[in-house]
Motif scaffolding. Structure first.
Motif, mmCIF file in Angstrom:
data_model
loop_
_atom_site.group_PDB
_atom_site.id
_atom_site.type_symbol
_atom_site.label_atom_id
_atom_site.label_comp_id
_atom_site.label_asym_id
_atom_site.label_seq_id
_atom_site.Cartn_x
_atom_site.Cartn_y
_atom_site.Cartn_z
ATOM 1 N N THR A 1 -0.597 1.391 -12.515
ATOM 2 C CA THR A 1 -0.510 2.618 -11.718
ATOM 3 C C THR A 1 0.155 3.721 -12.546
ATOM 4 O O THR A 1 0.696 3.474 -13.631
ATOM 5 C CB THR A 1 0.310 2.382 -10.451
ATOM 6 O OG1 THR A 1 1.649 2.024 -10.835
ATOM 7 C CG2 THR A 1 -0.295 1.270 -9.605
ATOM 8 N N GLU B 1 3.582 -4.033 -5.822
ATOM 9 C CA GLU B 1 2.225 -3.547 -5.630
ATOM 10 C C GLU B 1 1.406 -3.727 -6.906
ATOM 11 O O GLU B 1 0.239 -4.083 -6.871
ATOM 12 C CB GLU B 1 2.262 -2.071 -5.239
ATOM 13 C CG GLU B 1 0.865 -1.489 -5.079
ATOM 14 C CD GLU B 1 0.920 0.000 -4.766
ATOM 15 O OE1 GLU B 1 2.035 0.541 -4.717
ATOM 16 O OE2 GLU B 1 -0.126 0.592 -4.579
ATOM 17 N N ARG C 1 -5.555 2.386 -12.107
ATOM 18 C CA ARG C 1 -6.255 2.130 -10.857
ATOM 19 C C ARG C 1 -5.324 2.300 -9.670
ATOM 20 O O ARG C 1 -4.318 1.600 -9.545
ATOM 21 C CB ARG C 1 -6.830 0.718 -10.869
ATOM 22 C CG ARG C 1 -7.698 0.398 -9.653
ATOM 23 C CD ARG C 1 -8.304 -0.966 -9.779
ATOM 24 N NE ARG C 1 -9.119 -1.295 -8.613
ATOM 25 C CZ ARG C 1 -9.744 -2.462 -8.453
ATOM 26 N NH1 ARG C 1 -9.643 -3.391 -9.393
ATOM 27 N NH2 ARG C 1 -10.470 -2.682 -7.388
ATOM 28 N N GLU C 2 -5.650 3.274 -8.823
ATOM 29 C CA GLU C 2 -4.942 3.492 -7.567
ATOM 30 C C GLU C 2 -5.938 4.006 -6.543
ATOM 31 O O GLU C 2 -6.914 4.664 -6.897
ATOM 32 C CB GLU C 2 -3.806 4.519 -7.738
ATOM 33 C CG GLU C 2 -2.592 3.983 -8.477
ATOM 34 C CD GLU C 2 -1.448 4.989 -8.481
ATOM 35 O OE1 GLU C 2 -1.391 5.813 -7.551
ATOM 36 O OE2 GLU C 2 -0.635 4.950 -9.405
ATOM 37 N N GLU D 1 -2.065 -5.842 -7.153
ATOM 38 C CA GLU D 1 -3.330 -5.255 -7.565
ATOM 39 C C GLU D 1 -3.914 -6.008 -8.749
ATOM 40 O O GLU D 1 -5.110 -6.200 -8.863
ATOM 41 C CB GLU D 1 -3.138 -3.781 -7.905
ATOM 42 C CG GLU D 1 -2.878 -2.928 -6.675
ATOM 43 C CD GLU D 1 -2.857 -1.450 -7.006
ATOM 44 O OE1 GLU D 1 -2.999 -1.128 -8.199
ATOM 45 O OE2 GLU D 1 -2.715 -0.641 -6.082
ATOM 46 N N GLU E 1 0.830 -1.197 0.000
ATOM 47 C CA GLU E 1 0.000 0.000 0.000
ATOM 48 C C GLU E 1 0.868 1.252 0.000
ATOM 49 O O GLU E 1 0.474 2.282 -0.516
ATOM 50 C CB GLU E 1 -0.883 0.018 1.249
ATOM 51 C CG GLU E 1 -1.967 -1.054 1.217
ATOM 52 C CD GLU E 1 -2.825 -1.004 2.471
ATOM 53 O OE1 GLU E 1 -2.451 -0.240 3.388
ATOM 54 O OE2 GLU E 1 -3.825 -1.698 2.515
ATOM 55 N N ILE F 1 4.729 2.494 -4.703
ATOM 56 C CA ILE F 1 4.310 2.243 -6.070
ATOM 57 C C ILE F 1 5.423 1.458 -6.730
ATOM 58 O O ILE F 1 6.233 1.993 -7.459
ATOM 59 C CB ILE F 1 4.101 3.545 -6.850
ATOM 60 C CG1 ILE F 1 3.266 4.518 -6.050
ATOM 61 C CG2 ILE F 1 3.431 3.298 -8.165
ATOM 62 C CD1 ILE F 1 3.081 5.837 -6.723
ATOM 63 N N VAL G 1 3.265 6.758 -3.019
ATOM 64 C CA VAL G 1 1.954 7.398 -3.086
ATOM 65 C C VAL G 1 1.567 7.960 -1.728
ATOM 66 O O VAL G 1 1.158 9.109 -1.593
ATOM 67 C CB VAL G 1 0.875 6.410 -3.555
ATOM 68 C CG1 VAL G 1 -0.469 7.094 -3.626
ATOM 69 C CG2 VAL G 1 1.231 5.837 -4.903
ATOM 70 N N ARG H 1 0.176 12.218 -10.978
ATOM 71 C CA ARG H 1 0.252 11.614 -9.643
ATOM 72 C C ARG H 1 -0.666 12.353 -8.674
ATOM 73 O O ARG H 1 -1.315 11.736 -7.817
ATOM 74 C CB ARG H 1 1.694 11.626 -9.130
ATOM 75 C CG ARG H 1 2.652 10.761 -9.932
ATOM 76 C CD ARG H 1 4.040 10.809 -9.311
ATOM 77 N NE ARG H 1 5.036 10.215 -10.179
ATOM 78 C CZ ARG H 1 5.370 8.942 -10.189
ATOM 79 N NH1 ARG H 1 4.745 8.094 -9.379
ATOM 80 N NH2 ARG H 1 6.300 8.476 -11.007
ATOM 81 N N SER I 1 -4.183 10.821 -6.932
ATOM 82 C CA SER I 1 -4.286 10.802 -5.470
ATOM 83 C C SER I 1 -5.582 11.434 -4.985
ATOM 84 O O SER I 1 -6.059 11.145 -3.887
ATOM 85 C CB SER I 1 -3.092 11.522 -4.834
ATOM 86 O OG SER I 1 -3.182 12.925 -5.008
#
Length: 490
Positions: free
Chosen positions: A32, A16, A258-259, A20, A9, A12, A488, A226, A230
């Motif tokens: 991402t 991860e 997807r984030e 995902e 989590e 990035i 992130v 980014r 967020s």
């Protein structure tokens, strides 16, 4: 569904990304922003980004260095004493210090691009007003407001950092020093022509033009993908990445962007989160020390050159007791810059890029921490070498090397700070660091112009000791960001 590991989590990274993908509904592929940036790679967009966002350094250098070339003129126009002239510089950095934190917080919450544009318009507006200042008090206040606007220019570096692929950050970000050098040389060159002819007020007006023109080019650079991701603005982030891919002639990764949305952004308490507390405290120490050394070198140059002429001569010149010339009795000490003074300023300023190639190699091969430790250690050494009696050429050589080293220090800490913090507090991390940086800049005039007059070796030892502390702090930083993906969140 399995619980995503905490490390996944927070980072990035490829781990991860794979996690995902495995957990996506119906096996649908996802990617991402980090993976998209790395897949798209470096291209035309990044060159345009480098030129436009890098040019923010031109405007910033011109506004910051402006005081150095107008100080003799305002001193004589308003009959100022030494402490009043020094106060102008201190108040510029005070404005920078206060607004750096505020604008950093706002940039994490409302976007880097908006704050960058606002800061440029703010700085240009108050800079123009400064040229009409009717008194010293108004001049000090307006320049403090200019300093507040200039503090937001750091968002240009953050935007570059967040768009550049990992392996290019260590090369492209240090090259931005070229723009600061260009701005410094430009304002010195303009001053040598404008000040003696149409005056310092017109110099300020002319110096504000590059910043105004640059705002017209910001439309070609989008908001950070980014940042958008967020805040949950997936569509904007996707559109930005697709536009960059088209411009670079590259393909986007397969699947959906997807984030997780990060609701908590720009919070002070995140800077002192146990994961970042030690890093934050050491970064603040380094920023403060680097600024202290950088502006100490700039402000002490005249004192150092004057001491060198006395040191190198067989008989130091002594003011006669009967010398009652108008200049010697003048309370404002009107010594206006001549061609030789501007030439010396140019030579020492060029030194800021002298070590850039070595600095880039050190950052990329030795890492950020070790590279910064070495340059800070060398800075400490050269401060002590200034106590050696030598010729004018030798002293200018020492100043040249010091300017090169302190510039390299700034390059490295800028990159490290932008890389070490996650997207949710990157701008705030830069803002608070910039604020501490100006504390060092505010203290520097009193050491360079007051303590150095009372105890030359004492001032040099103080500068050197601070650099040693910074070198130790640099090499003991808990996180190395060389080759590390941008995070992130915490």
């Amino acid at each position: 569904m399995a619980t995503v590991p905490k490390e996944a989590e927070n980072t990035i990274g490829l781990e991860e990304i794979h996690t995902e993908r495995q957990e996506s509904p119906k096996g649908q592929k996802t990617f991402t922003v980090e993976e998209a940036v790395e897949t798209i790679g470096f291209g035309k967009f990044h060159i345009l980004l480098f030129l436009i966002m890098g040019s923010t350094g031109v405007a910033e250098a011109m506004e910051i260095m402006l005081i150095a070339v107008v100080s003799p003129f305002i001193r004589c126009e308003w009959q100022l004493q030494d402490w009043q002239v020094a106060l102008v510089t201190t108040m510029v950095f005070f404005g920078y210090m206060v607004f750096s934190i505020v604008l950093g917080l706002l940039a994490d919450r409302y976007g880097r691009w908006k704050i960058l544009l606002l800061s440029f318009l703010w700085a240009a507006y108050f800079s123009l007003l400064t040229s009409f200042a009717p008194s010293y008090i108004w001049f000090v206040f307006l320049r403090a407001m200019v300093g507040g606007g200039v503090s937001g220019h750091a968002q240009g570096l953050i935007i570059k950092t967040e768009f550049l692929p990992t392996k290019y950050r260590g090369y492209m970000l240090p090259l931005s020093q070229v723009f600061w050098l260009a701005g410094s040389l430009l304002i010195i060159g303009l001053a040598s022509v404008v000040n003696p002819t149409i005056g310092w007020r017109w110099l300020i007006r002319i110096a504000s033009i590059p910043g105004i023109l640059l705002t017209l080019l910001f439309k070609f650079i989008p908001e950070s993908a980014r940042y958008n991701i967020s805040t949950g603005n997936v569509a904007a982030a996707m559109a930005t990445l697709q536009g960059i891919a088209v411009m670079n002639g590259a393909a986007m990764p397969e699947g959906m962007l997807r984030e997780p949305t990060q609701e908590r952004r720009g919070r002070f308490k995140d800077l002192i989160h146990p994961k970042y507390l030690r890093t934050t405290l050491q970064i603040w120490i380094i920023w403060l020390g680097i600024a202290f050394a950088y502006y100490g070198v700039i402000l002490a140059s005249a004192e150092l050159l004057e001491r060198d002429l006395v040191c190198g001569s067989a008989a130091p010149p002594v003011q006669g007791a009967g010398d009652d010339s108008e200049e010697s009795l003048s309370p404002c000490h009107c010594h206006l810059f001549g061609p030789a003074a501007y030439q010396t300023m140019i030579i020492s300023t060029v030194g800021e890029i002298a070590l850039n190639p070595l600095n880039i190699l050190g950052i990329n091969f030795l890492g950020r921490r070790l590279s910064l430790c070495i340059t800070m250690g060398c800075t400490a050494l050269f401060f002590l070498l200034l106590n050696i009696c030598t010729s004018s050429t030798g002293m200018i050589g020492f100043l040249f090397m010091l300017r090169a080293l302190v510039s390299a220090n700034f390059n490295t800490i800028y990159i490290y700070t932008a890389e070490v913090y996650p997207t949710t507090m990157r701008a705030l991390g830069m803002g608070t660091s910039g604020s501490l940086c100006r504390v060092g800049a505010m203290v520097a005039p009193f050491i360079s112009q007051v303590l150095m007059s009372a105890s030359f070796i004492g001032a040099l030892c103080l500068f050197s000791s601070v650099c040693v502390i910074c070198a130790i702090s640099a090499v003991t930083l808990p996180i190395e960001t060389k080759g590390r993906a941008l995070q992130v969140c915490i």
